[in-house]
Scaffold this active site. Sequence first.
Site, PDB file in Angstrom:
ATOM      1  N   LYS A   1       0.835  -1.208   0.000  1.00 58.02           N
ATOM      2  CA  LYS A   1       0.000   0.000   0.000  1.00 58.02           C
ATOM      3  C   LYS A   1       0.868   1.255   0.000  1.00 58.02           C
ATOM      4  O   LYS A   1       0.615   2.188  -0.767  1.00 58.02           O
ATOM      5  CB  LYS A   1      -0.924  -0.038   1.231  1.00 58.02           C
ATOM      6  CG  LYS A   1      -1.914   1.109   1.307  1.00 58.02           C
ATOM      7  CD  LYS A   1      -3.155   0.709   2.080  1.00 58.02           C
ATOM      8  CE  LYS A   1      -2.933   0.577   3.567  1.00 58.02           C
ATOM      9  NZ  LYS A   1      -2.641   1.866   4.219  1.00 58.02           N
ATOM     10  N   SER A   2       1.878   1.290   0.845  1.00 61.43           N
ATOM     11  CA  SER A   2       2.731   2.486   0.934  1.00 61.43           C
ATOM     12  C   SER A   2       3.411   2.761  -0.405  1.00 61.43           C
ATOM     13  O   SER A   2       3.468   3.905  -0.873  1.00 61.43           O
ATOM     14  CB  SER A   2       3.816   2.273   1.995  1.00 61.43           C
ATOM     15  OG  SER A   2       3.252   2.198   3.263  1.00 61.43           O
TER      16      SER A   2
ATOM     17  N   GLN B   1       4.716   9.072   7.277  1.00 63.06           N
ATOM     18  CA  GLN B   1       3.786   9.938   6.536  1.00 63.06           C
ATOM     19  C   GLN B   1       4.216  11.399   6.658  1.00 63.06           C
ATOM     20  O   GLN B   1       4.228  12.137   5.667  1.00 63.06           O
ATOM     21  CB  GLN B   1       2.368   9.768   7.075  1.00 63.06           C
ATOM     22  CG  GLN B   1       1.774   8.408   6.749  1.00 63.06           C
ATOM     23  CD  GLN B   1       0.392   8.215   7.345  1.00 63.06           C
ATOM     24  OE1 GLN B   1      -0.112   9.079   8.061  1.00 63.06           O
ATOM     25  NE2 GLN B   1      -0.206   7.079   7.058  1.00 63.06           N
TER      26      GLN B   1
ATOM     27  N   ASP C   1       1.863  -1.097  11.847  1.00 63.25           N
ATOM     28  CA  ASP C   1       0.513  -1.543  11.466  1.00 63.25           C
ATOM     29  C   ASP C   1       0.224  -2.984  11.886  1.00 63.25           C
ATOM     30  O   ASP C   1      -0.874  -3.486  11.639  1.00 63.25           O
ATOM     31  CB  ASP C   1       0.337  -1.417   9.945  1.00 63.25           C
ATOM     32  CG  ASP C   1       0.343   0.045   9.508  1.00 63.25           C
ATOM     33  OD1 ASP C   1      -0.047   0.914  10.311  1.00 63.25           O
ATOM     34  OD2 ASP C   1       0.751   0.320   8.364  1.00 63.25           O
TER      35      ASP C   1
ATOM     36  N   LYS D   1      -4.539   5.776  14.610  1.00 60.27           N
ATOM     37  CA  LYS D   1      -4.588   5.087  13.317  1.00 60.27           C
ATOM     38  C   LYS D   1      -6.030   5.120  12.794  1.00 60.27           C
ATOM     39  O   LYS D   1      -6.830   5.931  13.236  1.00 60.27           O
ATOM     40  CB  LYS D   1      -4.055   3.658  13.470  1.00 60.27           C
ATOM     41  CG  LYS D   1      -2.568   3.612  13.795  1.00 60.27           C
ATOM     42  CD  LYS D   1      -1.741   4.140  12.640  1.00 60.27           C
ATOM     43  CE  LYS D   1      -0.264   4.248  12.966  1.00 60.27           C
ATOM     44  NZ  LYS D   1       0.479   4.957  11.943  1.00 60.27           N
TER      45      LYS D   1
HETATM   46  C1  S3P Z   1       2.597   4.756   6.254  1.00 58.28           C
HETATM   47  C2  S3P Z   1       3.151   5.107   7.460  1.00 58.28           C
HETATM   48  C3  S3P Z   1       2.605   4.655   8.758  1.00 58.28           C
HETATM   49  C4  S3P Z   1       1.620   3.514   8.605  1.00 58.28           C
HETATM   50  C5  S3P Z   1       0.675   3.706   7.460  1.00 58.28           C
HETATM   51  C6  S3P Z   1       1.439   3.852   6.153  1.00 58.28           C
HETATM   52  C7  S3P Z   1       3.222   5.270   5.014  1.00 58.28           C
HETATM   53  O1  S3P Z   1       1.945   5.733   9.385  1.00 58.28           O
HETATM   54  O2  S3P Z   1       0.877   3.343   9.801  1.00 58.28           O
HETATM   55  O3  S3P Z   1      -0.214   2.611   7.337  1.00 58.28           O
HETATM   56  O4  S3P Z   1       2.903   4.747   3.923  1.00 58.28           O
HETATM   57  O5  S3P Z   1       4.031   6.193   5.098  1.00 58.28           O
HETATM   58  P1  S3P Z   1       2.734   6.867  10.250  1.00 58.28           P
HETATM   59  O6  S3P Z   1       3.553   7.635   9.325  1.00 58.28           O
HETATM   60  O7  S3P Z   1       1.648   7.673  10.849  1.00 58.28           O
HETATM   61  O8  S3P Z   1       3.531   6.116  11.252  1.00 58.28           O
END
Ligand code: S3P
Length: 448
Positions: free
Chosen positions: A27-28, A174, A324, A351
């Site tokens: 997903k990321s 993020q 996650d 979350k």
């Molecule tokens: C993600 C970062 C994580 C994760 C999210 C995806 C990303 O969040 O929980 O599902 O793709 O950069 P945080 O940046 O809030 O830790």
Amino acid sequence: MNSAAKPLSASRPGAPLAGTLQVPGDKSISHRALMFGALALGETRIAGLLEGEDVLRTAAAMRALGAEITQGPAGWTVIGRGVGGLREPEDVLDMGNSGTAARLLAGILASSPGFAVMTGDASLRRRPMRRVTEPLSACGARFESRSGGRLPLAIHGAPDALPLDYRLPVASAQVKSAILLCGLNAPGITRVIEPAATRDHSENMLRHFGAEVAVAIEGAGRVITLRGQPELMAADVAVPGDPSSAAFPIVAALLVPGSALRLEGIGLNPLRTGLFTCLREMGADITVMNERLEGGEPVGDLLVRHGTLRGIDVPAERAPSMIDEFPILAVAASFAQGTTRMRGLHELRVKESDRLAATAAMLAANGVRLEIDGDDLLVHGTGRPAAGGGLVETHMDHRLAMSAMVLGLGADQKVRIDDASFIDTSFPGFVALMNGLAGNGGGSPLAA
Ligand code: S3P
């Protein structure tokens, strides 16, 4: 429960889980491939893109900003507009359930001259956005939001953005990525300092598209510098299988006696594999094979077999590499012999749901003993299957829904969830895939 809610239940399959499988794309990396592709000049082809709700929202938003994005038989194609080449969207951008889409897009919009409004579903509209709007304001962008810094958010992008220099107060990929994306359209050096290393897909992909990015280790964290206003050039992306999605069939195989699964092409970026480290420490039989690099990301095949597990102490420093995966680790811990202590889980409260409270409620409803001690979750496993029999509220949270279903596959009694519809945000096809692993002899352990 809303009117479109889809209740689902899971019970122990009549046969072990077996077979070879692939899970949907990461997903990321999928969000980033679409965003960086839109900011590059030329045509980017993406193989293995996650076609889940969250990522489709990013595709729609990047189209609204002027990128041409099409889905073909061989994958997805993005014709980008170049750094600084995006246009003002004509309508509100709806990011659905996706915090990653909303926060990374805030970074892009902060240094794109023009006006934009962003909203999301009820879960996303509850989540904190100040963690990005505050640091991004320093580039010259203006943000107006609902009370508490929550969506909807109005953004006046800076006409001549300044580069940012920011020390993250929380370890968040993020927020880091939002700053870097903003820095793309600002002259000079943008710098982000993170207190603990978080997933580095943005840094990897920026380099892949031709940007100059330097990373220095500073204690447990990192200092990332980006030279602004690069000419990003289109580059093909192969998206690996999402380790955060692989986590569900893997733990299911560990809990259902006799199971053995082979998962192919799973992303093994070391900043994502904290769960696998934990499961191995608990005694899980997980073997990595065929390790290779694909598009700058480490990938491998995983072989997992059922076995007994024991409780462990998970250090807080490991949390960013498995942020996650705590709901599904808590499920594994419920079946382990002894207590598992998971430390430093404060970020779980913001979350898709308050995952600390919701994970605790999921376990308690199914006869598992646990405690919350400050930011730590303690799960007291007995070395026996959890009782099950509970109804779990999923609070619009896909990972909670899938964790509860895995709990039900191993538990003595059926486990039910109020709503399975959010599973599609990250793992379309989850129910059919899990039922398929149970084979003909296994019945349909996941059923409405
Ligand atoms: C993600 C970062 C994580 C994760 C999210 C995806 C990303 O969040 O929980 O599902 O793709 O950069 P945080 O940046 O809030 O830790």
